[in-house]
Design a protein around this motif. Structure first.
Motif, short mmCIF file in Angstrom:
data_model
loop_
_atom_site.label_atom_id
_atom_site.label_comp_id
_atom_site.label_asym_id
_atom_site.label_seq_id
_atom_site.Cartn_x
_atom_site.Cartn_y
_atom_site.Cartn_z
N LEU A 194 -12.74 6.68 3.39
CA LEU A 194 -13.25 6.09 2.15
C LEU A 194 -12.18 5.22 1.49
O LEU A 194 -12.44 4.09 1.07
CB LEU A 194 -13.65 7.21 1.21
N SER A 195 -10.97 5.77 1.42
CA SER A 195 -9.88 5.05 0.77
C SER A 195 -9.57 3.76 1.53
O SER A 195 -9.34 2.71 0.94
CB SER A 195 -8.65 5.95 0.70
N LEU A 196 -9.59 3.87 2.86
CA LEU A 196 -9.27 2.70 3.69
C LEU A 196 -10.34 1.62 3.51
O LEU A 196 -10.03 0.43 3.41
CB LEU A 196 -9.22 3.16 5.14
N ARG A 197 -11.61 2.06 3.44
CA ARG A 197 -12.70 1.09 3.28
C ARG A 197 -12.55 0.37 1.95
O ARG A 197 -12.76 -0.82 1.84
CB ARG A 197 -14.04 1.83 3.33
N VAL A 248 0.86 -1.19 0.00
CA VAL A 248 0.00 0.00 0.00
C VAL A 248 0.89 1.23 0.00
O VAL A 248 1.66 1.44 0.93
CB VAL A 248 -0.93 0.02 1.22
N LEU A 249 0.80 2.02 -1.04
CA LEU A 249 1.64 3.22 -1.14
C LEU A 249 0.84 4.46 -0.76
O LEU A 249 -0.30 4.63 -1.17
CB LEU A 249 2.19 3.38 -2.57
N ASP A 250 1.47 5.30 0.04
CA ASP A 250 0.82 6.52 0.52
C ASP A 250 0.87 7.57 -0.59
O ASP A 250 1.91 8.15 -0.87
CB ASP A 250 1.58 7.01 1.75
N GLY A 251 -0.29 7.79 -1.22
CA GLY A 251 -0.33 8.74 -2.33
C GLY A 251 -1.06 10.01 -1.98
O GLY A 251 -1.55 10.72 -2.85
N ARG A 252 -1.16 10.30 -0.69
CA ARG A 252 -1.85 11.53 -0.30
C ARG A 252 -0.93 12.72 -0.52
O ARG A 252 0.28 12.57 -0.62
CB ARG A 252 -2.25 11.46 1.19
N LEU A 287 -1.07 -4.59 -5.15
CA LEU A 287 -0.67 -3.19 -5.06
C LEU A 287 -1.91 -2.33 -4.82
O LEU A 287 -2.95 -2.57 -5.43
CB LEU A 287 -0.05 -2.81 -6.40
N ALA A 288 -1.79 -1.37 -3.92
CA ALA A 288 -2.91 -0.45 -3.71
C ALA A 288 -2.39 0.94 -3.46
O ALA A 288 -1.27 1.11 -2.97
CB ALA A 288 -3.75 -0.91 -2.51
N GLY A 289 -3.18 1.93 -3.82
CA GLY A 289 -2.82 3.31 -3.56
C GLY A 289 -3.69 3.82 -2.43
O GLY A 289 -4.90 3.69 -2.47
N PHE A 290 -3.07 4.41 -1.40
CA PHE A 290 -3.82 5.01 -0.31
C PHE A 290 -3.79 6.52 -0.54
O PHE A 290 -2.80 7.19 -0.25
CB PHE A 290 -3.18 4.64 1.02
N GLY A 291 -4.86 7.02 -1.13
CA GLY A 291 -4.89 8.43 -1.46
C GLY A 291 -6.10 8.71 -2.32
O GLY A 291 -6.89 7.80 -2.59
N PRO A 292 -6.25 9.95 -2.78
CA PRO A 292 -7.43 10.29 -3.58
C PRO A 292 -7.46 9.60 -4.93
O PRO A 292 -8.52 9.45 -5.52
CB PRO A 292 -7.32 11.80 -3.73
#
Lengths: 419, 165
Positions: free
Chosen positions: A321-324, A235-239, A276-281
């Motif tokens: 929302l992103s986490l859900r 999970v990459l922090d894309g905020r 792979l997941a993006g954590f951000g908008p």
């Protein structure tokens, strides 16, 4: 768009000055000086904006460069209309690319039918970079009026780096049902001795403890540690908050991508499933998978997915929302490897919630803090507190000093973890 | 991304300084009063061009034109002052244009052709009408009537104002 520049404002007044003085003094010489002003005033009074009728072509010598490679861009502007006495051209260089040589801007005079060339060099960086429209400003000869236009010229530079060399990250104890490298706490078929239990019908003959049968006459079955494969989502922090810089034009996102690639390589080598997941908008999701195709897919997504773009997002972001969304997609038995610079408290809460929902989390955090100003020292302290807070909750954290290879940082951190 | 140097292109500044410099020399060659005004003007023009402050440059140009008026009023030669006035306005035009170019495309961009075209046109626009006016003034029969010249200029002004509307 037509716009008057009003740069000549006051020139009429300046023209009237000698005129007035000349009339009062009845001095023809001074009166003649007034003609100068009137000449310029008449020059400025023409406020017909020039017609802009141009054809623009953009030539890129290497549309698929390697990272760091110099890419030469040439813009050819041909004037299909009448003379343009003052034409200013600004090429729409993609925001993530840096110009290393020349300038993407040009000011020129362009006769009808002639072509002006504009050449410059950009340094390739990870990602897909689309050129923005060319911005043109044409002014008339006296610069009293200008016309702004944009001309779209589609070109793209795509740069896909290879995945960095593998960094072996020991995983935490939760696995899925496939055989793999992770030693589990449950008995079954395997290599390493786990326990002896009483025989149950159906147990494999190869696992019966024959020595014990010979000695006591009781049937018993030997159990080994079961070795299972794990499912892991990087999970990459894309905020926006995660786009902190290292002071040398490289943002945390680049380090996250590097670390994600290195860890994913090692996990895939070991037979684990990696996603792979993006954590951000900006949302990106690659379901965990195996094999060469998955490796290619991860490489591609890490390079090109919008969620991992080198340019910070503009969109509003709701962490919940992103986490859900991530939780909905994560397989029940999957672990998460969070990559984040830990630049604020919100990401810490999100990591804790992921862990609380039953996905063991390991954090790899590139350290981009500095200590040269009081504010930065404070940020360094805050980040250390966040790491401590996570560790207190039992979450593993790799604090990665980016001056060293990520594999070394992971190996050093892993030495402290219980196997 | 590194920042853009938004300073004016050097060529533009050099041409503007050259034009203004000649104009200052011409203004200074008249009386003491015009010399004083020319020195004052040169300070403003230099400051305006080198520091990129257009209001300073404009003020300097006004002083320079005044210096030429004083020069003619105190008996200096008309021809040189006409030339000096044209150069003063052209220097302002080129300087302001260069400053504006700097803000649009930056100092590092190629802009020589734009600067030269603008400078050439700017000087020509000053010289040609004044030249015609001067020739008419010199060749006019019957003792150069000031009233005729006044009417001519008035017509020119009205025409200009009319064009601006």
């Amino acid at each position: 768009m037509r716009r008057e520049t009003e740069r000549w404002r006051g020139i009429s007044a300046l023209a009237l000055l000698p005129f007035g003085v000349g009339v009062v003094l009845r001095e023809p010489g001074i009166l003649l000086l007034g003609i100068v002003g009137i000449g310029y005033a008449a020059y400025a009074a023409n406020t017909t904006p020039p017609e802009v009728d141009v054809t623009i072509e953009r030539d890129i010598d290497e549309p698929d460069p390697d990272p760091g490679e110099e890419v030469a861009v040439t813009l050819s502007i041909t004037n299909d209309g009448p003379l343009l006495a003052d034409l200013r051209i600004v090429d729409g260089v993609p925001p993530a690319l840096e110009t290393t040589e020349g300038s993407p801007r040009l000011a020129t005079a362009l006769r009808s039918g002639k072509t002006a060339h504009l050449s410059y060099t950009v340094e390739a960086r990870r990602g897909r970079h689309e050129f923005e429209p060319v911005f043109l400003v044409a002014r008339n000869a006296s610069s009293s009026v200008e016309r702004e236009t944009t001309v779209a010229v589609d070109s793209t530079v795509t740069c896909v780096p290879t995945l960095s060399s593998p960094a072996k990250l020991p995983l935490r104890g939760k696995t899925d049902t496939r055989v793999g490298r992770l030693t589990t706490g449950s008995g079954g078929a395997g290599v390493e001795f786990f326990a002896v239990r009483e025989y149950r019908p159906g147990d494999s003959l190869s696992r019966i403890d024959w020595r014990r049968l010979a000695k006591t006459g009781d049937l018993a079955t030997v159990e080994f540690h079961e070795e299972r494969a794990a499912s892991v989502a990087m999970v990459l922090d894309g905020r926006r908050e995660a786009y902190v810089g290292d002071g040398q034009d490289t943002s945390a996102m680049e380090y996250q991508v590097e670390a994600a690639g290195a860890v994913a390589q090692a996990l895939l080598d070991a037979g684990d499933q990696v996603g792979l997941a993006g954590f951000g908008p900006r949302w990106t999701w690659v379901p965990p998978g195996l094999g060469r195709d998955q490796r290619a897919r991860l490489r591609n997504e890490l390079a090109l997915a919008e969620a991992f773009s080198p340019v910070p997002p503009e969109e509003r972001f709701l962490p919940g929302l992103s986490l859900r969304r991530i939780r909905k997609h994560l397989p029940a038995s999957a672990q998460a490897v969070f990559l984040t610079p830990l630049s604020d408290d919100a990401v810490v809460r999100s990591i804790e919630r992921t862990e609380a929902f039953g996905h063991p989390v390991t954090v790899i955090s590139p350290d981009l803090t500095a200590t040269d100003t009081p504010g930065r020292r404070l940020a360094t302290m805050e980040r250390r507190l966040r790491i401590r807070q996570l560790r207190e909750r039992g979450i593993r954290v790799v604090d990665w000093d980016v001056a060293r290879p990520v594999a070394v940082a992971v190996a050093e951190a892993a030495r402290r973890w219980p196997s | 991304m590194t920042g853009i140097d938004t300073g004016p292109p050097r060529l533009g500044v050099i041409i503007a300084l050259g034009l203004a410099g000649i104009s200052v020399l011409l203004a200074g060659s008249g009386s003491e009063a015009s010399l004083a005004l020319a020195v004052l003007a040169s300070g403003f023009v230099l400051g305006g061009l080198l520091a990129g402050r257009i209001p300073l440059l404009s003020a300097g140009t006004v002083f320079l034109v005044l210096a030429h008026l004083v020069r003619v009023g105190t008996g200096g030669g008309l021809e040189l002052s006409i030339l000096g006035t044209v150069l003063a306005v052209a220097a302002w035009d080129v300087g302001e244009h260069a400053h504006d170019l700097g803000e649009y495309v930056g100092r590092d961009a190629r802009s020589g052709r734009s600067v030269l075209t603008h400078a050439t046109l700017s000087v020509l626009v000053g010289i040609v009408p004044v030249g015609l006016g001067y020739v008419a003034f010199v060749l006019a029969p019957g003792g150069r009537p000031v009233s005729a010249l006044v009417l001519l200029l008035l017509a020119g002004l009205l025409l200009t104002v009319g064009l601006e509307r």
